[in-house]
Enzyme design. Structure first.
Site, mmCIF file in Angstrom:
data_model
loop_
_atom_site.group_PDB
_atom_site.id
_atom_site.type_symbol
_atom_site.label_atom_id
_atom_site.label_comp_id
_atom_site.label_asym_id
_atom_site.label_seq_id
_atom_site.Cartn_x
_atom_site.Cartn_y
_atom_site.Cartn_z
ATOM 1 N N SER A 275 13.747 6.145 -37.890
ATOM 2 C CA SER A 275 12.882 6.607 -38.742
ATOM 3 C C SER A 275 12.220 7.935 -38.822
ATOM 4 C CB SER A 275 11.883 5.579 -39.241
ATOM 5 O OG SER A 275 10.403 6.034 -38.806
ATOM 6 N N LYS A 276 11.892 8.664 -39.762
ATOM 7 C CA LYS A 276 11.210 9.834 -39.651
ATOM 8 C C LYS A 276 10.178 9.889 -38.777
ATOM 9 C CE LYS A 276 11.789 10.940 -44.204
ATOM 10 N NZ LYS A 276 11.332 11.477 -45.750
ATOM 11 N N ARG A 277 9.602 8.839 -38.503
ATOM 12 C CA ARG A 277 8.201 8.794 -37.880
ATOM 13 C C ARG A 277 8.318 8.240 -36.245
ATOM 14 N NH1 ARG A 277 7.593 7.713 -42.692
ATOM 15 N NH2 ARG A 277 8.676 5.896 -42.550
ATOM 16 N N ASP A 278 9.592 7.917 -35.960
ATOM 17 C CA ASP A 278 10.134 7.761 -34.797
ATOM 18 C C ASP A 278 10.004 8.883 -33.870
ATOM 19 O OD1 ASP A 278 11.498 6.190 -32.755
ATOM 20 O OD2 ASP A 278 12.487 5.125 -34.150
ATOM 21 N N SER A 281 12.977 10.978 -33.385
ATOM 22 C CA SER A 281 13.618 11.662 -34.226
ATOM 23 C C SER A 281 13.158 12.849 -34.485
ATOM 24 C CB SER A 281 13.685 10.968 -35.741
ATOM 25 O OG SER A 281 12.595 10.807 -36.041
#
Ligand code: GLU
Ligand code: ZN
Length: 507
Positions: A275-278, A281
């Site tokens: 996810s973008k929030r990972d 990433s």
């Protein structure tokens, strides 16, 4: 049947015949920090455009004022430049379809929405959120499709009158044709969507703000995009967009329907979608850690594509020469940080040594470097750099690896000390000092002979004999090639550090 287009829209469509028919776009929304999924999409579009000598359009999808920010916009541009991408149309370079920021194209969307309404391809929907929710629940409970039920498709003038009198403000909804939509995805092959799975959908909010569902395909049409390459998460919008395209063609706003190719999901830890929030990433994190853009791009290209079965390491030029969207694998790709680092390490080795020496600079300075700026010694840095180049996975590792050269004392790592300074280490260290003293300090080979001889005197192989020397001089058990390190540090400082360690051992 279509009414005349405004000068702006028709000018956008009058562009003559381009050299290559391929026109692709990269169209992120400026929200949050750039992430690796976004970079992978940019890379595949860029490689596809360059492979076909086509046109890459960079468009900013900033119609969501609540989520978009100027800071994200600046970061996006900075990231694209850092990665080495160029684009043929878009921010900073302009182009025949300018402006390329959707927030500056609102008049286009209002015009198109009006034409869709006039032609009956869209209608006003007065349903409140509560009404939609209630009906959705009921449909679900009854086992019926739970999308929009077409309630406002054919309201009578009297019904409209009544809703208006109630003070309702409508959204604009696109009328999906009651037909099955089939298309050939460039990655996934033929896909079919039946009408009950693609209900009518909103294109303009009640406050007049156009939605992604409208602005994205409208701009793809106006900018004459031929291939839409994007993440699989957007696959469900494709049948809607194809239907919208058909309406736009009828209205003279689109010339044709682009081909679509959906890039595979990227899976992170625990086989969950990255996810973008990972934290894994965040592109900024990779930059701060000192990944090379070429290493990162090489790795990201492998998330769904490969150059060949036996070649993992390649340049972006090699990728461009070979890239074909038909070779993209539809199966989810696994993001593997270890592999990403290993590939980056290989790209560090491939750098010209001068280039490597320069690219490390940020990590040799504040705020990363723990030494005083005046303690940095350019000659020593130039001498050690080629040896550092063989060892790093990411450039930020350079700081810890060369701090022994620029700090007055080595940073003593307790665990390393405990590991290397065993019973009898003082004797080994004392012998090593004796043998090193008369060695040739302009020759790493001579220093190695000295430590080898010290080891032999104690029945130790080189590896065991050099461990206490390394910890005494650099503070750590692992680091750059030792004898080159000693040579660069110099005789006086090396022997002083061995003396200090001996004093500590006998204390
Ligand atoms: N602005 C959209 C996004 O960032 C673009 C999606 C698309 O490529 O169609 O998700
Ligand atoms: Zn409705």
């Amino acid at each position: 049947m279509a009414s005349a287009l405004s000068p702006k829209l028709s000018a956008s469509l009058e562009q003559g015949v381009p050299a290559s028919p391929v026109r692709v776009r990269f169209c992120p929304s400026p929200t949050g920090n750039p992430h690796v999924g976004l970079v992978r999409t940019a890379l595949f579009n860029w490689a596809f455009a360059r492979h076909h000598q086509g046109t890459l359009v960079f468009r900013i999808e900033d119609t969501d004022a609540a989520r978009d920010s100027e800071e994200s916009y600046d970061q996006l541009l900075d990231a694209m430049r850092w990665l080495g991408f160029d684009w043929d149309e878009g921010p900073e370079v302009g182009g025949p379809h300018a402006p390329y920021r959707q927030s500056q194209r609102m008049d286009c969307y209002a015009e198109v929405a009006g034409k869709l309404l006039d032609a009956g391809h869209a209608y006003h929907c007065y349903c409140s959120q509560e009404e939609l929710d209630t009906r959705r629940e009921a449909a679900r409970a009854a086992g019926r499709p739970s999308g929009y039920d077409g309630h406002c498709r054919d309201l009578t003038p009297a019904q409209v009158e009544e809703y208006r009198a109630q003070g309702r403000t409508p959204i604009v909804r696109f009328r999906m044709p009651d037909e099955t939509i089939t298309f050939t995805d460039l990655v996934r092959g033929e896909l079919t969507f039946t009408p009950e799975n693609v209900p009518d959908y909103g294109i303009v909010r009640a406050n007049g703000a156009p939605l992604y569902t409208l602005v994205n395909p409208v701009d793809d049409a106006l900018m004459e995009i031929t291939h839409v390459l994007r993440g699989e998460d957007l696959l469900s919008s494709t049948p809607r967009q194809i239907a919208l395209y058909k309406a736009l063609i009828e209205l003279g706003i689109a010339k044709g329907i682009p081909d679509f190719g959906h890039l595979p999901y990227v899976m992170g830890e625990g086989n969950k979608k990255l996810s973008k929030r990972d934290p894994q990433s965040s592109l900024n994190l990779y930059r701060e850690r000192g990944f090379l853009p070429e290493g990162l791009l090489n790795y990201l290209s492998l998330l769904g594509w490969s150059l060949s079965a036996d070649q993992d390491i390649f340049t972006t030029d090699e990728m461009v020469a070979a890239f074909d969207i038909a070779d993209v694998n539809p199966n989810p790709a696994r993001f593997d940080l270890k592999k990403c680092e290993a590939i980056n390490a290989d790209h560090i080795r491939l750098l010209d040594v001068k280039d490597f020496t320069e690219r490390c600079r940020p990590w040799l300075q504040a705020p990363f470097a723990p030494w005083a700026p005046e303690a940095f010694d350019e000659t020593k840095w130039q001498a050690i750099a080629p040896h550092a180049q063989t060892r790093l996975k990411v450039l930020s590792e350079i700081t810890d690896n060369v701090d022994f050269l620029f700090l007055p004392e080595p940073v003593l790592d307790e665990a390393s000390w405990a590991k290397a300074m065993k019973e009898g280490s003082d004797a080994v260290l004392r012998t090593a000092r004796e043998k090193l003293e008369p060695a040739d300090w302009a020759s790493a080979e001579s220093l190695k002979e000295a430590v080898l001889a010290a080891g032999e005197a104690h029945g130790l192989k080189l590896g065991k004999a050099q461990a206490p020397v390394r910890v005494a001089v650099t503070g750590r058990t692992v680091g750059l090639p030792l004898f080159e390190s000693l040579e660069v540090l110099g005789k006086e400082r090396t022997l002083a550090r061995i003396d200090a360690a001996l004093a500590k051992l006998t204390a």
